[in-house]
Design a protein around this motif. Structure first.
Motif, PDB file in Angstrom:
ATOM      1  N   HIS A  17      -3.279   0.107  10.603  1.00 28.42           N
ATOM      2  CA  HIS A  17      -2.942   0.071   9.173  1.00 28.42           C
ATOM      3  C   HIS A  17      -3.605   1.230   8.435  1.00 28.42           C
ATOM      4  O   HIS A  17      -2.956   1.902   7.617  1.00 28.42           O
ATOM      5  N   LYS A  18      -4.876   1.483   8.723  1.00 28.42           N
ATOM      6  CA  LYS A  18      -5.598   2.580   8.055  1.00 28.42           C
ATOM      7  C   LYS A  18      -4.965   3.936   8.388  1.00 28.42           C
ATOM      8  O   LYS A  18      -4.816   4.777   7.503  1.00 28.42           O
ATOM      9  N   VAL A  19      -4.616   4.146   9.650  1.00 28.18           N
ATOM     10  CA  VAL A  19      -4.001   5.423  10.048  1.00 28.18           C
ATOM     11  C   VAL A  19      -2.677   5.609   9.309  1.00 28.18           C
ATOM     12  O   VAL A  19      -2.398   6.691   8.787  1.00 28.18           O
ATOM     13  N   HIS A  20      -1.868   4.554   9.246  1.00 27.55           N
ATOM     14  CA  HIS A  20      -0.590   4.654   8.534  1.00 27.55           C
ATOM     15  C   HIS A  20      -0.807   4.913   7.041  1.00 27.55           C
ATOM     16  O   HIS A  20      -0.072   5.711   6.439  1.00 27.55           O
ATOM     17  N   ALA A  21      -1.797   4.259   6.461  1.00 26.56           N
ATOM     18  CA  ALA A  21      -2.080   4.474   5.031  1.00 26.56           C
ATOM     19  C   ALA A  21      -2.494   5.916   4.782  1.00 26.56           C
ATOM     20  O   ALA A  21      -2.039   6.549   3.811  1.00 26.56           O
ATOM     21  N   HIS A  22      -3.334   6.463   5.660  1.00 24.93           N
ATOM     22  CA  HIS A  22      -3.752   7.858   5.499  1.00 24.93           C
ATOM     23  C   HIS A  22      -2.568   8.805   5.705  1.00 24.93           C
ATOM     24  O   HIS A  22      -2.443   9.808   5.000  1.00 24.93           O
ATOM     25  N   ALA A  23      -1.704   8.491   6.644  1.00 21.90           N
ATOM     26  CA  ALA A  23      -0.528   9.334   6.883  1.00 21.90           C
ATOM     27  C   ALA A  23       0.385   9.336   5.656  1.00 21.90           C
ATOM     28  O   ALA A  23       0.913  10.387   5.267  1.00 21.90           O
ATOM     29  N   GLU A  24       0.553   8.177   5.026  1.00 21.37           N
ATOM     30  CA  GLU A  24       1.362   8.104   3.805  1.00 21.37           C
ATOM     31  C   GLU A  24       0.747   8.940   2.693  1.00 21.37           C
ATOM     32  O   GLU A  24       1.458   9.642   1.966  1.00 21.37           O
ATOM     33  N   THR A  25      -0.578   8.891   2.573  1.00 16.00           N
ATOM     34  CA  THR A  25      -1.269   9.700   1.568  1.00 16.00           C
ATOM     35  C   THR A  25      -1.056  11.178   1.838  1.00 16.00           C
ATOM     36  O   THR A  25      -0.762  11.955   0.917  1.00 16.00           O
ATOM     37  N   VAL A  26      -1.181  11.576   3.093  1.00 17.58           N
ATOM     38  CA  VAL A  26      -0.980  12.984   3.469  1.00 17.58           C
ATOM     39  C   VAL A  26       0.449  13.408   3.134  1.00 17.58           C
ATOM     40  O   VAL A  26       0.668  14.483   2.559  1.00 17.58           O
ATOM     41  N   ASN A  27       1.424  12.577   3.465  1.00 20.80           N
ATOM     42  CA  ASN A  27       2.818  12.906   3.170  1.00 20.80           C
ATOM     43  C   ASN A  27       3.054  13.040   1.671  1.00 20.80           C
ATOM     44  O   ASN A  27       3.753  13.957   1.222  1.00 20.80           O
ATOM     45  N   ARG A  28       2.468  12.151   0.889  1.00 20.41           N
ATOM     46  CA  ARG A  28       2.625  12.203  -0.567  1.00 20.41           C
ATOM     47  C   ARG A  28       1.996  13.471  -1.128  1.00 20.41           C
ATOM     48  O   ARG A  28       2.601  14.179  -1.943  1.00 20.41           O
ATOM     49  N   LEU A  29       0.787  13.790  -0.668  1.00 19.70           N
ATOM     50  CA  LEU A  29       0.109  14.989  -1.154  1.00 19.70           C
ATOM     51  C   LEU A  29       0.836  16.261  -0.719  1.00 19.70           C
ATOM     52  O   LEU A  29       0.912  17.233  -1.488  1.00 19.70           O
ATOM     53  N   ALA A  30       1.382  16.267   0.481  1.00 22.51           N
ATOM     54  CA  ALA A  30       2.144  17.428   0.943  1.00 22.51           C
ATOM     55  C   ALA A  30       3.360  17.654   0.053  1.00 22.51           C
ATOM     56  O   ALA A  30       3.692  18.796  -0.284  1.00 22.51           O
ATOM     57  N   ALA A  31       4.024  16.574  -0.349  1.00 25.30           N
ATOM     58  CA  ALA A  31       5.178  16.695  -1.244  1.00 25.30           C
ATOM     59  C   ALA A  31       4.752  17.247  -2.603  1.00 25.30           C
ATOM     60  O   ALA A  31       5.457  18.074  -3.197  1.00 25.30           O
ATOM     61  N   GLU A  32       3.592  16.815  -3.101  1.00 29.82           N
ATOM     62  CA  GLU A  32       3.087  17.332  -4.374  1.00 29.82           C
ATOM     63  C   GLU A  32       2.755  18.817  -4.277  1.00 29.82           C
ATOM     64  O   GLU A  32       3.045  19.587  -5.195  1.00 29.82           O
TER      65      GLU A  32
END
Length: 130
Positions: A25-40
């Motif tokens: 769960h933590k790895v997926h949450a961090h991956a989602e954060t990375v994807n969101r920040l990359a889009a920004e």
């Protein structure tokens, strides 16, 4: 607590499954954060480039236009780095899923058998091979 310490703490199969579920769960949450920040970062890079081109079209002084163009170039580099980081985060998510699945597939039947057995388990030392 490190991941290794966390897994060493999991002395039972049930505890290991719980730890792996939490870590996945933590790895997926961090991956989602990375994807969101990359889009920004990507959006910001495009905005900086657009601002540079607009200023150039409005005949803003070349030094200011150049500063915005440099900023856009820097953001483009950050966007590329974010893309590589996103790919690594996606790989980490897949690896976490695989670890969780492997653990459940390899040991789930044993845990089910132990949980449903009418006989008490012996001490762990009984099961060690010498």
């Amino acid at each position: 607590m490190s991941v290794l310490e966390s897994l060493i703490d999991a002395v039972t199969y049930a505890a290991l499954r719980t730890k792996l579920a939490w870590l996945t769960h933590k790895v997926h949450a961090h991956a989602e954060t990375v994807n969101r920040l990359a889009a920004e970062v990507d959006d910001t890079a495009e905005q900086m480039q657009d601002a540079s081109e607009t200023m150039k079209a409005l005949a803003v002084d070349t030094a200011t236009v150049a500063e915005f163009a440099d900023a856009a170039l820097t953001m483009t580099g950050a966007r590329e780095a974010a893309g590589a980081y996103t790919a690594a985060a996606d790989s980490a998510s897949a690896a976490a899923d695989a670890a969780k699945s492997t653990t459940e597939n390899d040991h789930g039947g044993i845990a089910d058998a132990v949980d449903t057995s009418p006989v008490e388990m012996a001490e762990a030392a009984f099961y060690t091979q010498q």
